[in-house]
Write a protein that holds these residues in place. Structure first.
Motif, PDB file in Angstrom:
ATOM      1  N   SER A 403     -18.036  -4.848  -6.415  1.00 20.39           N
ATOM      2  CA  SER A 403     -16.670  -5.366  -6.471  1.00 20.39           C
ATOM      3  C   SER A 403     -15.730  -4.356  -7.104  1.00 20.39           C
ATOM      4  CB  SER A 403     -16.656  -6.684  -7.253  1.00 20.39           C
ATOM      5  OG  SER A 403     -15.346  -7.211  -7.344  1.00 20.39           O
ATOM      6  N   ASP A 404     -16.158  -3.750  -8.202  1.00 20.53           N
ATOM      7  CA  ASP A 404     -15.325  -2.764  -8.878  1.00 20.53           C
ATOM      8  C   ASP A 404     -15.050  -1.558  -7.980  1.00 20.53           C
ATOM      9  OD1 ASP A 404     -15.259  -4.349 -11.126  1.00 20.53           O
ATOM     10  OD2 ASP A 404     -16.833  -3.246 -12.199  1.00 20.53           O
ATOM     11  N   GLU A 405     -16.055  -1.112  -7.252  1.00 16.10           N
ATOM     12  CA  GLU A 405     -15.873   0.033  -6.356  1.00 16.10           C
ATOM     13  C   GLU A 405     -14.886  -0.292  -5.251  1.00 16.10           C
ATOM     14  OE1 GLU A 405     -19.666   1.254  -4.916  1.00 16.10           O
ATOM     15  OE2 GLU A 405     -20.438   1.797  -6.900  1.00 16.10           O
ATOM     16  N   PHE A 406     -14.953  -1.516  -4.734  1.00 14.62           N
ATOM     17  CA  PHE A 406     -14.034  -1.881  -3.662  1.00 14.62           C
ATOM     18  C   PHE A 406     -12.602  -1.946  -4.176  1.00 14.62           C
ATOM     19  CE2 PHE A 406     -11.776  -4.699  -0.790  1.00 14.62           C
ATOM     20  CZ  PHE A 406     -12.162  -4.197   0.441  1.00 14.62           C
ATOM     21  N   ILE A 407     -12.404  -2.452  -5.378  1.00 13.95           N
ATOM     22  CA  ILE A 407     -11.059  -2.538  -5.951  1.00 13.95           C
ATOM     23  C   ILE A 407     -10.454  -1.142  -6.095  1.00 13.95           C
ATOM     24  CG2 ILE A 407      -9.797  -3.093  -8.074  1.00 13.95           C
ATOM     25  CD1 ILE A 407     -11.718  -5.489  -8.374  1.00 13.95           C
ATOM     26  N   LYS A 408     -11.269  -0.165  -6.473  1.00 22.91           N
ATOM     27  CA  LYS A 408     -10.771   1.205  -6.618  1.00 22.91           C
ATOM     28  C   LYS A 408     -10.425   1.830  -5.273  1.00 22.91           C
ATOM     29  CE  LYS A 408     -13.513   2.062 -10.799  1.00 22.91           C
ATOM     30  NZ  LYS A 408     -14.662   2.822 -11.368  1.00 22.91           N
ATOM     31  N   ALA A 409     -11.166   1.482  -4.226  1.00 19.05           N
ATOM     32  CA  ALA A 409     -10.940   2.093  -2.913  1.00 19.05           C
ATOM     33  C   ALA A 409     -11.142   1.048  -1.821  1.00 19.05           C
ATOM     34  CB  ALA A 409     -11.880   3.274  -2.703  1.00 19.05           C
ATOM     35  N   PRO A 410     -10.194   0.117  -1.661  1.00 21.34           N
ATOM     36  CA  PRO A 410     -10.345  -0.923  -0.629  1.00 21.34           C
ATOM     37  C   PRO A 410     -10.277  -0.338   0.770  1.00 21.34           C
ATOM     38  CG  PRO A 410      -8.151  -1.005  -1.589  1.00 21.34           C
ATOM     39  CD  PRO A 410      -8.929  -0.024  -2.405  1.00 21.34           C
ATOM     40  N   THR A 411     -11.008  -0.923   1.686  1.00 20.26           N
ATOM     41  CA  THR A 411     -11.019  -0.463   3.076  1.00 20.26           C
ATOM     42  C   THR A 411      -9.607  -0.529   3.655  1.00 20.26           C
ATOM     43  OG1 THR A 411     -13.274  -1.222   3.400  1.00 20.26           O
ATOM     44  CG2 THR A 411     -11.946  -0.908   5.373  1.00 20.26           C
ATOM     45  N   VAL A 412      -9.192   0.555   4.271  1.00 23.88           N
ATOM     46  CA  VAL A 412      -7.854   0.788   4.851  1.00 23.88           C
ATOM     47  C   VAL A 412      -6.924  -0.426   4.787  1.00 23.88           C
ATOM     48  CG1 VAL A 412      -6.600   1.717   6.817  1.00 23.88           C
ATOM     49  CG2 VAL A 412      -8.952   2.404   6.416  1.00 23.88           C
ATOM     50  N   PRO A 413      -6.051  -0.497   3.809  1.00 25.62           N
ATOM     51  CA  PRO A 413      -5.124  -1.632   3.722  1.00 25.62           C
ATOM     52  C   PRO A 413      -4.098  -1.613   4.851  1.00 25.62           C
ATOM     53  CG  PRO A 413      -5.290  -0.446   1.617  1.00 25.62           C
ATOM     54  CD  PRO A 413      -5.922   0.411   2.651  1.00 25.62           C
ATOM     55  N   ALA A 414      -3.791  -2.777   5.389  1.00 21.76           N
ATOM     56  CA  ALA A 414      -2.789  -2.877   6.454  1.00 21.76           C
ATOM     57  C   ALA A 414      -1.443  -2.347   5.981  1.00 21.76           C
ATOM     58  CB  ALA A 414      -2.662  -4.332   6.914  1.00 21.76           C
ATOM     59  N   CYS A 415      -1.125  -2.527   4.708  1.00 24.21           N
ATOM     60  CA  CYS A 415       0.177  -2.093   4.211  1.00 24.21           C
ATOM     61  C   CYS A 415       0.280  -0.579   4.120  1.00 24.21           C
ATOM     62  CB  CYS A 415       0.468  -2.749   2.861  1.00 24.21           C
ATOM     63  SG  CYS A 415       1.043  -4.456   3.038  1.00 24.21           S
ATOM     64  N   LEU A 416      -0.824   0.111   3.867  1.00 24.85           N
ATOM     65  CA  LEU A 416      -0.804   1.569   3.920  1.00 24.85           C
ATOM     66  C   LEU A 416      -0.397   2.026   5.312  1.00 24.85           C
ATOM     67  CD1 LEU A 416      -1.518   4.510   3.097  1.00 24.85           C
ATOM     68  CD2 LEU A 416      -3.886   3.983   3.698  1.00 24.85           C
ATOM     69  N   ILE A 417      -0.986   1.435   6.332  1.00 27.08           N
ATOM     70  CA  ILE A 417      -0.700   1.828   7.718  1.00 27.08           C
ATOM     71  C   ILE A 417       0.703   1.384   8.128  1.00 27.08           C
ATOM     72  CG2 ILE A 417      -1.535   1.703  10.085  1.00 27.08           C
ATOM     73  CD1 ILE A 417      -3.379   3.096   8.000  1.00 27.08           C
ATOM     74  N   ALA A 418       1.110   0.190   7.690  1.00 25.34           N
ATOM     75  CA  ALA A 418       2.449  -0.301   8.024  1.00 25.34           C
ATOM     76  C   ALA A 418       3.529   0.627   7.479  1.00 25.34           C
ATOM     77  CB  ALA A 418       2.642  -1.716   7.481  1.00 25.34           C
ATOM     78  N   ASP A 419       3.371   1.069   6.233  1.00 27.20           N
ATOM     79  CA  ASP A 419       4.377   1.936   5.629  1.00 27.20           C
ATOM     80  C   ASP A 419       4.272   3.372   6.133  1.00 27.20           C
ATOM     81  OD1 ASP A 419       5.548  -0.037   4.182  1.00 27.20           O
ATOM     82  OD2 ASP A 419       4.671   0.506   2.254  1.00 27.20           O
ATOM     83  N   ARG A 420       3.055   3.901   6.129  1.00 26.99           N
ATOM     84  CA  ARG A 420       2.903   5.332   6.435  1.00 26.99           C
ATOM     85  C   ARG A 420       3.171   5.624   7.909  1.00 26.99           C
ATOM     86  NH1 ARG A 420       2.922   9.745   7.818  1.00 26.99           N
ATOM     87  NH2 ARG A 420       1.584  11.505   7.209  1.00 26.99           N
ATOM     88  N   PHE A 421       2.668   4.809   8.808  1.00 21.53           N
ATOM     89  CA  PHE A 421       2.750   5.144  10.226  1.00 21.53           C
ATOM     90  C   PHE A 421       3.718   4.258  11.011  1.00 21.53           C
ATOM     91  CE2 PHE A 421      -1.810   6.178   9.143  1.00 21.53           C
ATOM     92  CZ  PHE A 421      -1.519   7.493   8.841  1.00 21.53           C
ATOM     93  N   GLY A 422       3.962   3.044  10.545  1.00 17.92           N
ATOM     94  CA  GLY A 422       4.935   2.207  11.216  1.00 17.92           C
ATOM     95  C   GLY A 422       6.333   2.534  10.748  1.00 17.92           C
ATOM     96  N   ARG A 423       6.639   2.167   9.510  1.00 21.37           N
ATOM     97  CA  ARG A 423       7.976   2.415   8.963  1.00 21.37           C
ATOM     98  C   ARG A 423       8.259   3.907   8.824  1.00 21.37           C
ATOM     99  NH1 ARG A 423       6.786  -2.331   4.567  1.00 21.37           N
ATOM    100  NH2 ARG A 423       7.616  -4.086   5.785  1.00 21.37           N
ATOM    101  N   GLY A 424       7.227   4.696   8.473  1.00 20.81           N
ATOM    102  CA  GLY A 424       7.426   6.129   8.298  1.00 20.81           C
ATOM    103  C   GLY A 424       7.857   6.821   9.583  1.00 20.81           C
ATOM    104  N   PHE A 425       7.161   6.574  10.681  1.00 15.37           N
ATOM    105  CA  PHE A 425       7.525   7.218  11.945  1.00 15.37           C
ATOM    106  C   PHE A 425       8.793   6.607  12.539  1.00 15.37           C
ATOM    107  CE2 PHE A 425       3.420   9.174  11.640  1.00 15.37           C
ATOM    108  CZ  PHE A 425       3.537  10.349  12.367  1.00 15.37           C
ATOM    109  N   ASN A 426       9.085   5.333  12.238  1.00 14.57           N
ATOM    110  CA  ASN A 426      10.388   4.784  12.613  1.00 14.57           C
ATOM    111  C   ASN A 426      11.499   5.612  11.980  1.00 14.57           C
ATOM    112  OD1 ASN A 426       9.232   2.667  14.035  1.00 14.57           O
ATOM    113  ND2 ASN A 426       9.496   1.170  12.402  1.00 14.57           N
TER     114      ASN A 426
END
Length: 581
Positions: A403-426
């Protein structure tokens, strides 16, 4: 607390006890059972708070399809996109679409929390409650007076497993899938207890539940064999024909329901398989498939697994309800086989194992409770409880670490992709004055919820031509398709994709594209690129490059630094991120 709950089951039902409880006892039993279910769900929910507002990016692909369906656009990723079955969980997608129609999903805040976070998590907890209700119905047929204790122990056991909790609240369909598999096991278990496993109602119900499971996860197909296997090994000798007939009825019920969807799939998408199944190149079992389930044993803890397996084997031989127990063990074993056979998942925390955790916990709890009931003396029961607790300690320590390991590095969050590649490329497109364009990238979840660009899926999950080329392992053909046919306005390539398809080091990148942002470091060139013919003003390009170096790198640092946070009240197409610095 779990050991105490199990020890309470050691008191046997009184011989000759009435089949119906007096009203007062019935009300008390109902209250205890309800509280046991609620306590289990509460424990799962409490554990889930450790993961904040995290939603995995793959879930947002289904979110986008549910948005399109609810808006009357049909099963497409975005307005104007071609119909491609880029989802593999149609039942879950429909539930989300219904939530949007009802105003509970993809609208804004719900109780102060973004509904794209809260609604799928609440659905996950709802189906967790359904799973525990089914576990109680199973337990009540064997431990009628103390079924609440079995339910409570099962719920607390599941709440302790990070893999179960994480994927139940991930935004994906795991809870619904596990619910259907558990419902199948409970139906057949009940039929065996009531000595009517060959009835047409049971056969049709089993087929319908398998169809529902297969429409929730592709590996649900394996459970079509569960009912026939139980008939083969768990039914008294009524004769070959009655069992064979019931198995055929079950398979026919499954075939009608699932086959109807396949017909619609072929009519709508011109494929017999969902597009992700084509892209992921699922093949025949290999030797690695046989040994892969050892990962689950190591995750759950070797000592605890050995103890529970030994107790379940004992129950299969000695328990008076050993034949019905086959109805739980059979889908459990099939789930383990499915985990081994499927293409290894790149995501953390074993997301394909959710039904295994449910049925494994239920089987172990019930078998151990039966052992406690059969042991002749209190000291032997106490010794059994001590052995269980001792075997559980390494597992508990391992679960906390996971659990602790996952909290430090959660599997690809949707919000990372939404901001970096959705809103960012917009924002890139707006700064360059590009009104219409396309973006080639490997992460389609959050970006499909926010991007105004036409998205081209480098992984092929929502792109049929790329899925076919990936399936044939024609990487050169894939690059030709990208550069000669699609000619995307923007390209983003990183990590395994840069190494796998080598798009970002193809000579045509230097010929046709100019870099916006290139990640530092050795290895394949990775980053963001824009077509030269889409850039009309060098000053605008310089501004975009500065924006990328400052704002986009800040976005990545923020999202990787806090992958458990949400990204605002809504995920709307065309939204942007203001420059920083």
């Amino acid at each position: 607390m779990t050991a105490s709950a199990l020890t309470a089951v050691s008191e046997p039902d009184l011989p000759g006890e009435k089949t119906s409880d007096p009203p007062a006892r019935f009300r008390l039993s109902w209250l205890a059972s309800t509280l046991a279910v609620l306590a289990g769900v509460a424990a799962v929910a409490w554990h889930a708070t450790r993961y904040g507002h995290w939603i995995v990016d793959d879930a947002a692909i289904t979110f986008s399809y549910s948005r399109s369906v609810a808006d009357g656009l049909g099963p497409v990723l975005a307005p104007g996109a071609p119909p491609v079955e880029g989802f593999s969980d149609p039942t879950w997608m429909i539930l989300l679409a219904l939530g949007k129609v009802a105003g509970l999903f993809d609208k804004g805040l719900l109780f102060g929390i973004p509904d794209y976070v809260l609604f799928p998590k609440l659905l996950g907890l709802l189906f967790t409650a359904g799973i525990l209700v089914l576990c109680h119905l199973v337990a009540r047929q064997v431990f009628r007076r103390h079924a609440w204790a079995i339910t409570l122990a099962t719920g607390l056991g599941l709440a302790a497993i990070p893999s179960f909790v994480i994927w139940v609240v991930s935004g994906l369909e795991n809870s619904l899938f596990a619910f259907f598999v558990t419902a199948l096991a409970a139906l057949v278990f009940t039929a065996l207890r009531k000595e009517n496993p060959l009835s047409f109602k049971v056969a049709i119900g089993a087929g319908a539940l398998v169809a529902a499971a297969a429409l929730t996860r592709p590996e649900g197909l394996i459970y079509a064999s569960a009912y026939p296997i139980v008939l083969l090994f768990g039914v008294k000798r009524e004769g070959f024909w009655p069992s064979f007939r019931s198995a055929l009825v079950s398979i026919a019920a499954f075939a009608v329901l699932f086959g109807g969807y396949v017909v619609w799939r072929y009519t709508e998408f011109h494929r017999l398989l969902a597009n992700p199944s084509v892209a992921k190149k699922q093949g025949l079992p290999t030797f690695a498939s046989i040994i892969r389930p050892h990962q689950l044993v190591e995750y759950a803890g070797v000592a605890l697994t050995l103890v529970l397996v030994a107790v379940v084997v004992w129950a299969l031989v000695k328990a008076p309800w050993r034949r019905p127990l086959l109805a739980l063990v059979t889908p459990l074993v099939l789930g383990v086989i499915a985990y081994g056979v499927m293409v290894p998942d790149w995501m953390a925390q074993y997301r394909f194992a959710t039904p295994v955790w449910v049925l494994g916990t239920l089987c172990g709890v019930m078998a151990f409770a039966e052992l406690m009931r059969k042991l002749p003396q209190v000291r032997w029961r106490a010794l059994g409880a001590v052995v269980l607790v001792a075997a559980s300690v390494p597992s508990a320590i391992g679960f906390v670490q996971q659990s602790d390991e996952f909290i430090k590095a959660p599997t690809v969050p949707a919000c990372l992709i939404a901001d970096r590649f959705g809103r960012g490329f917009n924002t890139y497109a707006d700064m360059l004055g590009i009104q219409q364009g396309s973006l080639l990238l490997p992460d389609l979840g959050g970006s499909s919820m926010t991007s105004r660009l036409e998205l081209v899926d480098m992984a092929g999950l929502v792109n049929a031509p790329i899925a076919d080329l990936t399936h044939k392992e024609d990487i050169a053909g894939l690059r030709d398709y990208v550069f000669d046919t699609v000619k995307p306005t923007f390209i983003h390539s990183w990590g395994p994709w840069a190494d796998g398809n080598e798009i970002s080091i193809d000579p045509r990148v230097d010929r046709d594209y100019v870099p916006i942002l290139v990640y530092p470091g050795p290895g394949k060139r990775q980053g963001d690129f824009v077509r030269k013919d889409a850039v009309s003003d060098p000053a605008k390009l310089a501004a975009v490059q500065h924006y990328a170096q400052v704002t986009m790198m800040n976005v990545e640092a923020q999202r990787f630094g806090d992958g458990l946070d949400d990204c605002g009240p809504t995920l709307s197409r065309g939204s942007t991120i203001a420059p920083r610095g």
